[in-house]
Motif scaffolding. Structure first.
Motif, short mmCIF file in Angstrom:
data_model
loop_
_atom_site.label_atom_id
_atom_site.label_comp_id
_atom_site.label_asym_id
_atom_site.label_seq_id
_atom_site.Cartn_x
_atom_site.Cartn_y
_atom_site.Cartn_z
N HIS A 62 -12.74 -9.70 -6.78
CA HIS A 62 -12.33 -9.57 -5.39
C HIS A 62 -11.13 -10.45 -5.05
CE1 HIS A 62 -15.26 -6.67 -4.34
NE2 HIS A 62 -16.29 -7.46 -4.59
N TYR B 233 0.83 -1.20 0.00
CA TYR B 233 0.00 0.00 0.00
C TYR B 233 0.87 1.26 0.00
CZ TYR B 233 0.84 0.20 5.08
OH TYR B 233 1.42 0.26 6.32
N ASP C 96 -7.64 -3.24 -3.76
CA ASP C 96 -7.95 -1.96 -3.11
C ASP C 96 -7.38 -1.86 -1.70
OD1 ASP C 96 -9.18 -0.90 -5.31
OD2 ASP C 96 -11.18 -1.59 -4.74
N GLN C 97 -7.01 -2.97 -1.09
CA GLN C 97 -6.32 -2.89 0.20
C GLN C 97 -4.91 -2.34 0.07
OE1 GLN C 97 -5.39 -6.73 2.01
NE2 GLN C 97 -5.44 -7.68 -0.03
N ASN D 56 -4.13 0.43 -1.72
CA ASN D 56 -4.31 1.78 -2.28
C ASN D 56 -3.48 2.81 -1.51
OD1 ASN D 56 -5.68 1.97 0.14
ND2 ASN D 56 -7.54 2.83 -0.74
N ILE E 251 -2.17 -0.37 -10.52
CA ILE E 251 -3.30 -1.30 -10.61
C ILE E 251 -3.28 -2.15 -11.88
CG2 ILE E 251 -4.77 0.07 -9.08
CD1 ILE E 251 -6.26 1.10 -11.55
N HIS F 173 0.46 5.00 -6.51
CA HIS F 173 -0.67 4.26 -5.98
C HIS F 173 -2.02 4.84 -6.42
CE1 HIS F 173 2.54 2.75 -3.40
NE2 HIS F 173 1.76 1.70 -3.18
N HIS F 174 -3.06 4.03 -6.33
CA HIS F 174 -4.38 4.45 -6.78
C HIS F 174 -5.20 4.99 -5.61
CE1 HIS F 174 -5.21 0.42 -5.24
NE2 HIS F 174 -6.52 0.56 -5.43
N SER G 264 -11.50 3.22 -5.95
CA SER G 264 -11.71 1.78 -5.88
C SER G 264 -11.71 1.14 -7.26
CB SER G 264 -13.05 1.49 -5.19
OG SER G 264 -13.36 0.11 -5.26
N THR G 265 -11.10 -0.03 -7.34
CA THR G 265 -11.13 -0.83 -8.57
C THR G 265 -12.20 -1.92 -8.50
OG1 THR G 265 -9.52 -2.45 -7.74
CG2 THR G 265 -8.65 -0.49 -8.84
N ASP G 266 -12.99 -1.92 -7.43
CA ASP G 266 -13.99 -2.97 -7.17
C ASP G 266 -13.33 -4.34 -7.06
OD1 ASP G 266 -16.20 -1.20 -7.15
OD2 ASP G 266 -16.23 -1.20 -9.34
N SER G 267 -12.10 -4.35 -6.56
CA SER G 267 -11.36 -5.59 -6.35
C SER G 267 -10.78 -5.53 -4.93
CB SER G 267 -10.23 -5.74 -7.37
OG SER G 267 -10.74 -5.75 -8.69
#
Length: 276
Positions: free
Chosen positions: A233, A137, A177-178, A180, A205, A166-167, A170-173
Motif C-alpha cells: 500500500h 492517473y 491504484d490511485q 489508474n 505499473i 494506464h492500468h 487493482s494491483t492491491d497497492s
C-alpha cells in the motif's frame, strides 16, 4: 491518425514484443531511484536481439522518457533502432506528446505514428492515448473512446487487442491504484458491444500482470528500468529485473504471451526510495 498501418505477414499467427516505461533522461548518466535507465534499456534491447522469439514489430507503451526532454526522445529512437523492426507507440503520463510526436517523427524508416494496426489477416491493434497531462492517473477522452468505437465497428471480423498506458485492474497497492484509468466503465461500455475484443495491454505499473477481467485478457508488463513491488500500500521497489513481453496473436483469437526479464546483467535500484 486515421489511416491504418497494414502489417502483412505470411503466417496466420502474429508475433510482437512490448517495451514499456523506459523513463530515459537527457543525460545518459542519470538514474531513476538508483538505476541508470539508459543502461537498463540498452540491456533489455541486447537481450531481445539475442532471444529466439521471431517477433515482427514492437509496441512501446508509454513513459518513454522521465524528464520530457527532446534529447531523451532522441535517445529512445537511437537505442531502439538496434531491434531493426517497425516500432509503434503510445503516450504515458510522463511523456510530453508534442515533443514526442516531433522527435519520433524524425525516424520514419522504423518508427510509425499509426494507432490502428491491421496485423495479418485476423487481428487489429488499437493504440489509445490515456494521458491526462500533468497528473499520474489516466483517462480516455471522449475523442479516444469515439475513435475506439469507430474502429471496432468498422472491423467486426477482426480480433482486437486494445493498448494504452494506464492500468484498469487493482494491483492491491493503494499508492499505485490511485493512478489508474479513471473511466474504466466508459471503456467497458464500448467494448461490450463488440465480441471480437480479446485483450487489453498496458504498462504504467512496472510489474507483470496477466488476469481476466469482464471476459477480457488484461496484461501489464514490467518496465525496462525499476520495478514496483506488488501488493504494497506504500511505495516500495522490487528486486526483480527489467523486462519485456512477448505476444503471439493466433488466428483463432487466442493470445499466447510471456514476460522475459534481463538475465545477463543485474540491476538494483535504491530500495529505500520512497517515491519519484
Amino acid at each position: 491518425m486515421s489511416d491504418a498501418y497494414q502489417h502483412n505477414i505470411d503466417s496466420d499467427a502474429v508475433k510482437f514484443i512490448q517495451i514499456t516505461d523506459p523513463h530515459l533522461f537527457e543525460d545518459e548518466s542519470s538514474a531513476l531511484l538508483g538505476m541508470n535507465t539508459s543502461d537498463s534499456f540498452s540491456q533489455v534491447l541486447k537481450e531481445v536481439v539475442a532471444d529466439t522469439f521471431p517477433y515482427e514489430c514492437v509496441l512501446a507503451t508509454g513513459d518513454l522518457v522521465q524528464d520530457r526532454a527532446k534529447k531523451s526522445y532522441e535517445r529512445f529512437c537511437q537505442q531502439i533502432k538496434s531491434l531493426n523492426k517497425p516500432i509503434f507507440w503510445t503516450t504515458g503520463n510522463h511523456d510530453y506528446l508534442p515533443d514526442m510526436h516531433e522527435v519520433l517523427g524524425q525516424y520514419p524508416d522504423y518508427i510509425f505514428p499509426h494507432k490502428h494496426i491491421l496485423m495479418g489477416k485476423h487481428w487489429q491493434v488499437l493504440l489509445l492515448d490515456s494521458q491526462v497531462y500533468g497528473v499520474p492517473y489516466g483517462r480516455l477522452s471522449p475523442c479516444q473512446l469515439a475513435w475506439l468505437d469507430q474502429k471496432l465497428y468498422q472491423n467486426p471480423e477482426r480480433y482486437t487487442l486494445v493498448v494504452f498506458h494506464h492500468h484498469i485492474i487493482s494491483t492491491d497497492s493503494a499508492w499505485l491504484d490511485q493512478h489508474n484509468l479513471r473511466n474504466v466503465y466508459d471503456l467497458l461500455t464500448i467494448l461490450k458491444k463488440y465480441p471480437n475484443v480479446k485483450g487489453i495491454l498496458g504498462g504504467h505499473i512496472h510489474q507483470s500482470m496477466d488476469k481476466m477481467w469482464e471476459g477480457y485478457r488484461v496484461m501489464s508488463t514490467p518496465s525496462t528500468c525499476i520495478q514496483f513491488k506488488p501488493a504494497n500500500h506504500k511505495f516500495k521497489l522490487d528486486e526483480l529485473q527489467p523486462g519485456w513481453r512477448e505476444v503471439t496473436l493466433h488466428a483463432n483469437g487466442d493470445i499466447e504471451t510471456q514476460v522475459k526479464r534481463v538475465q545477463q546483467k543485474t540491476f538494483l535500484p535504491n530500495l529505500l526510495g520512497e517515491g519519484y
